[in-house]
Design a protein around this motif. Sequence first.
Motif, PDB file in Angstrom:
ATOM      1  N   SER A 100       0.817  -1.203   0.000  1.00  0.00           N
ATOM      2  CA  SER A 100       0.000   0.000   0.000  1.00  0.00           C
ATOM      3  C   SER A 100       0.858   1.263   0.000  1.00  0.00           C
ATOM      4  N   GLU A 101       0.374   2.287  -0.698  1.00  0.00           N
ATOM      5  CA  GLU A 101       1.082   3.566  -0.730  1.00  0.00           C
ATOM      6  C   GLU A 101       0.865   4.362   0.551  1.00  0.00           C
ATOM      7  N   ALA A 102      -0.182   4.049   1.288  1.00  0.00           N
ATOM      8  CA  ALA A 102      -0.472   4.779   2.525  1.00  0.00           C
ATOM      9  C   ALA A 102       0.477   4.341   3.635  1.00  0.00           C
ATOM     10  N   GLU A 103       0.993   5.308   4.371  1.00  0.00           N
ATOM     11  CA  GLU A 103       1.775   4.983   5.561  1.00  0.00           C
ATOM     12  C   GLU A 103       0.792   4.683   6.689  1.00  0.00           C
ATOM     13  N   THR A 104       0.876   3.500   7.253  1.00  0.00           N
ATOM     14  CA  THR A 104      -0.073   3.083   8.279  1.00  0.00           C
ATOM     15  C   THR A 104       0.649   2.799   9.581  1.00  0.00           C
ATOM     16  N   GLU A 105       0.180   3.423  10.648  1.00  0.00           N
ATOM     17  CA  GLU A 105       0.771   3.217  11.967  1.00  0.00           C
ATOM     18  C   GLU A 105      -0.276   2.701  12.953  1.00  0.00           C
ATOM     19  N   ILE A 106       0.182   1.845  13.851  1.00  0.00           N
ATOM     20  CA  ILE A 106      -0.663   1.284  14.899  1.00  0.00           C
ATOM     21  C   ILE A 106      -0.115   1.755  16.242  1.00  0.00           C
ATOM     22  N   VAL A 107      -1.001   2.223  17.103  1.00  0.00           N
ATOM     23  CA  VAL A 107      -0.587   2.781  18.388  1.00  0.00           C
ATOM     24  C   VAL A 107      -0.687   1.733  19.490  1.00  0.00           C
ATOM     25  N   ALA A 108       0.377   1.612  20.279  1.00  0.00           N
ATOM     26  CA  ALA A 108       0.370   0.770  21.476  1.00  0.00           C
ATOM     27  C   ALA A 108       1.007   1.568  22.610  1.00  0.00           C
ATOM     28  N   THR A 109       0.727   1.168  23.840  1.00  0.00           N
ATOM     29  CA  THR A 109       1.267   1.867  25.003  1.00  0.00           C
ATOM     30  C   THR A 109       2.439   1.090  25.584  1.00  0.00           C
ATOM     31  N   ASP A 110       3.561   1.757  25.739  1.00  0.00           N
ATOM     32  CA  ASP A 110       4.751   1.165  26.342  1.00  0.00           C
ATOM     33  C   ASP A 110       4.504   1.036  27.847  1.00  0.00           C
ATOM     34  N   CYS A 111       4.500  -0.189  28.355  1.00  0.00           N
ATOM     35  CA  CYS A 111       4.195  -0.405  29.771  1.00  0.00           C
ATOM     36  C   CYS A 111       5.248   0.219  30.678  1.00  0.00           C
ATOM     37  N   ALA A 112       6.491   0.284  30.239  1.00  0.00           N
ATOM     38  CA  ALA A 112       7.563   0.812  31.078  1.00  0.00           C
ATOM     39  C   ALA A 112       7.494   2.324  31.217  1.00  0.00           C
ATOM     40  N   THR A 113       7.137   3.008  30.149  1.00  0.00           N
ATOM     41  CA  THR A 113       7.155   4.477  30.152  1.00  0.00           C
ATOM     42  C   THR A 113       5.766   5.099  30.225  1.00  0.00           C
ATOM     43  N   GLY A 114       4.744   4.331  29.866  1.00  0.00           N
ATOM     44  CA  GLY A 114       3.394   4.879  29.791  1.00  0.00           C
ATOM     45  C   GLY A 114       3.163   5.737  28.564  1.00  0.00           C
ATOM     46  N   GLU A 115       4.156   5.791  27.680  1.00  0.00           N
ATOM     47  CA  GLU A 115       4.079   6.638  26.485  1.00  0.00           C
ATOM     48  C   GLU A 115       3.614   5.833  25.265  1.00  0.00           C
ATOM     49  N   PRO A 116       3.066   6.517  24.267  1.00  0.00           N
ATOM     50  CA  PRO A 116       2.650   5.806  23.059  1.00  0.00           C
ATOM     51  C   PRO A 116       3.835   5.443  22.178  1.00  0.00           C
ATOM     52  N   ARG A 117       3.712   4.333  21.491  1.00  0.00           N
ATOM     53  CA  ARG A 117       4.658   3.999  20.434  1.00  0.00           C
ATOM     54  C   ARG A 117       3.853   3.772  19.169  1.00  0.00           C
ATOM     55  N   TYR A 118       4.340   4.332  18.090  1.00  0.00           N
ATOM     56  CA  TYR A 118       3.638   4.267  16.813  1.00  0.00           C
ATOM     57  C   TYR A 118       4.364   3.275  15.921  1.00  0.00           C
ATOM     58  N   PHE A 119       3.809   2.086  15.841  1.00  0.00           N
ATOM     59  CA  PHE A 119       4.450   0.996  15.106  1.00  0.00           C
ATOM     60  C   PHE A 119       4.039   1.000  13.638  1.00  0.00           C
ATOM     61  N   SER A 120       4.974   0.626  12.803  1.00  0.00           N
ATOM     62  CA  SER A 120       4.653   0.331  11.405  1.00  0.00           C
ATOM     63  C   SER A 120       5.392  -0.948  11.026  1.00  0.00           C
ATOM     64  N   GLU A 121       4.824  -1.700  10.120  1.00  0.00           N
ATOM     65  CA  GLU A 121       5.447  -2.946   9.679  1.00  0.00           C
ATOM     66  C   GLU A 121       5.068  -3.192   8.231  1.00  0.00           C
ATOM     67  N   ARG A 122       6.079  -3.388   7.386  1.00  0.00           N
ATOM     68  CA  ARG A 122       5.831  -3.493   5.948  1.00  0.00           C
ATOM     69  C   ARG A 122       6.275  -4.819   5.328  1.00  0.00           C
ATOM     70  N   SER A 123       6.639  -5.813   6.158  1.00  0.00           N
ATOM     71  CA  SER A 123       7.095  -7.055   5.548  1.00  0.00           C
ATOM     72  C   SER A 123       6.852  -8.303   6.396  1.00  0.00           C
ATOM     73  N   ASP A 124       6.834  -8.189   7.716  1.00  0.00           N
ATOM     74  CA  ASP A 124       6.767  -9.345   8.608  1.00  0.00           C
ATOM     75  C   ASP A 124       5.327  -9.548   9.091  1.00  0.00           C
ATOM     76  N   GLU A 125       4.674 -10.601   8.623  1.00  0.00           N
ATOM     77  CA  GLU A 125       3.279 -10.848   8.967  1.00  0.00           C
ATOM     78  C   GLU A 125       3.097 -11.078  10.466  1.00  0.00           C
ATOM     79  N   LYS A 126       3.939 -11.895  11.067  1.00  0.00           N
ATOM     80  CA  LYS A 126       3.813 -12.203  12.495  1.00  0.00           C
ATOM     81  C   LYS A 126       4.006 -10.956  13.346  1.00  0.00           C
ATOM     82  N   ARG A 127       4.993 -10.141  13.017  1.00  0.00           N
ATOM     83  CA  ARG A 127       5.219  -8.929  13.794  1.00  0.00           C
ATOM     84  C   ARG A 127       4.036  -7.970  13.654  1.00  0.00           C
TER      85      ARG A 127
END
Length: 277
Positions: A100-127
């Motif tokens: 896809s041409e769209a940049e897609t990010e998924i938000v999760a919360t880092d348990c250690a810091t309480g801060e958001p992390r914006y994940f992207s993944e373009r090749s690894d299905e399991k990840r």
Amino acid sequence: MQGLVIEGGGRRGIFAAGVLDCLARNDISFEYIAGVSSGAQAALDFAAGQSERTKKVIIPPKDGWTGIGLKKMLAGDLNKIIYEYPYNRFPFDFKAFFGSEAETEIVATDCATGEPRYFSERSDEKRLLDILLASCSLPILYDKVEIDGGEYIDGSIADAIPFERALEKGCDKVLVILSKPVTEPATDYGRYKRTVRRLYGKSYPKLTERLFDRIARYKAQVERLNKLVEQGRAFVLRPPETLVGSFEMNKEKLENAYLRSYSIAEDRLEAIKAFLG
């Protein structure tokens, strides 16, 4: 650049399903997409050109439910949706998503810091699926998810409506899909103080803080979003009333909520097009 932000909310995500189907059928696309929790599932499906898949995943099938009791049932449900459905019941087009041409990010919360992390993944299905699980893993009900050596949980705890992330990524217009009517606040984890402290207090004090101040942060976030709407930089779609609850299991209610959601988007379609230009 045009952005799309999708809030979570469990089966309240049926609202996003109806809206996104309407947008897709009218050839509306985005260069940046961010999703949180159930909104992350919708984000992946939309980016892959499978927006109709979101409805199928949310509405419970007649068979395949596991576990006894709410927590076990929900855990079994979530694992099936995340790890099994993409390969059997409702196949996910990984190839289309990764291309896809769209940049897609998924938000999760880092348990250690309480801060958001914006994940992207373009090749690894399991990840990619692990990231989705982390974003959907509600505190108390679900276990933490390990990714890249860190532990993560529900993205809505740190950043429930990541429109500011969309602006940081260069979006000048952001369409925001919310899952709750304006009269409903975010989940109040302060009601479960003993449980939260027992589960996270010693090991994850920052996460505990985020859980307890979530109501105030969510309210402030909505206020900032409203200012962007006034400035013409954001456009918000949300249900005018409660359509379904986060754990709704009634198929007929979910089907009706989907149709209502599609209709709401259809009624606002010309305004959406004008906003996006």
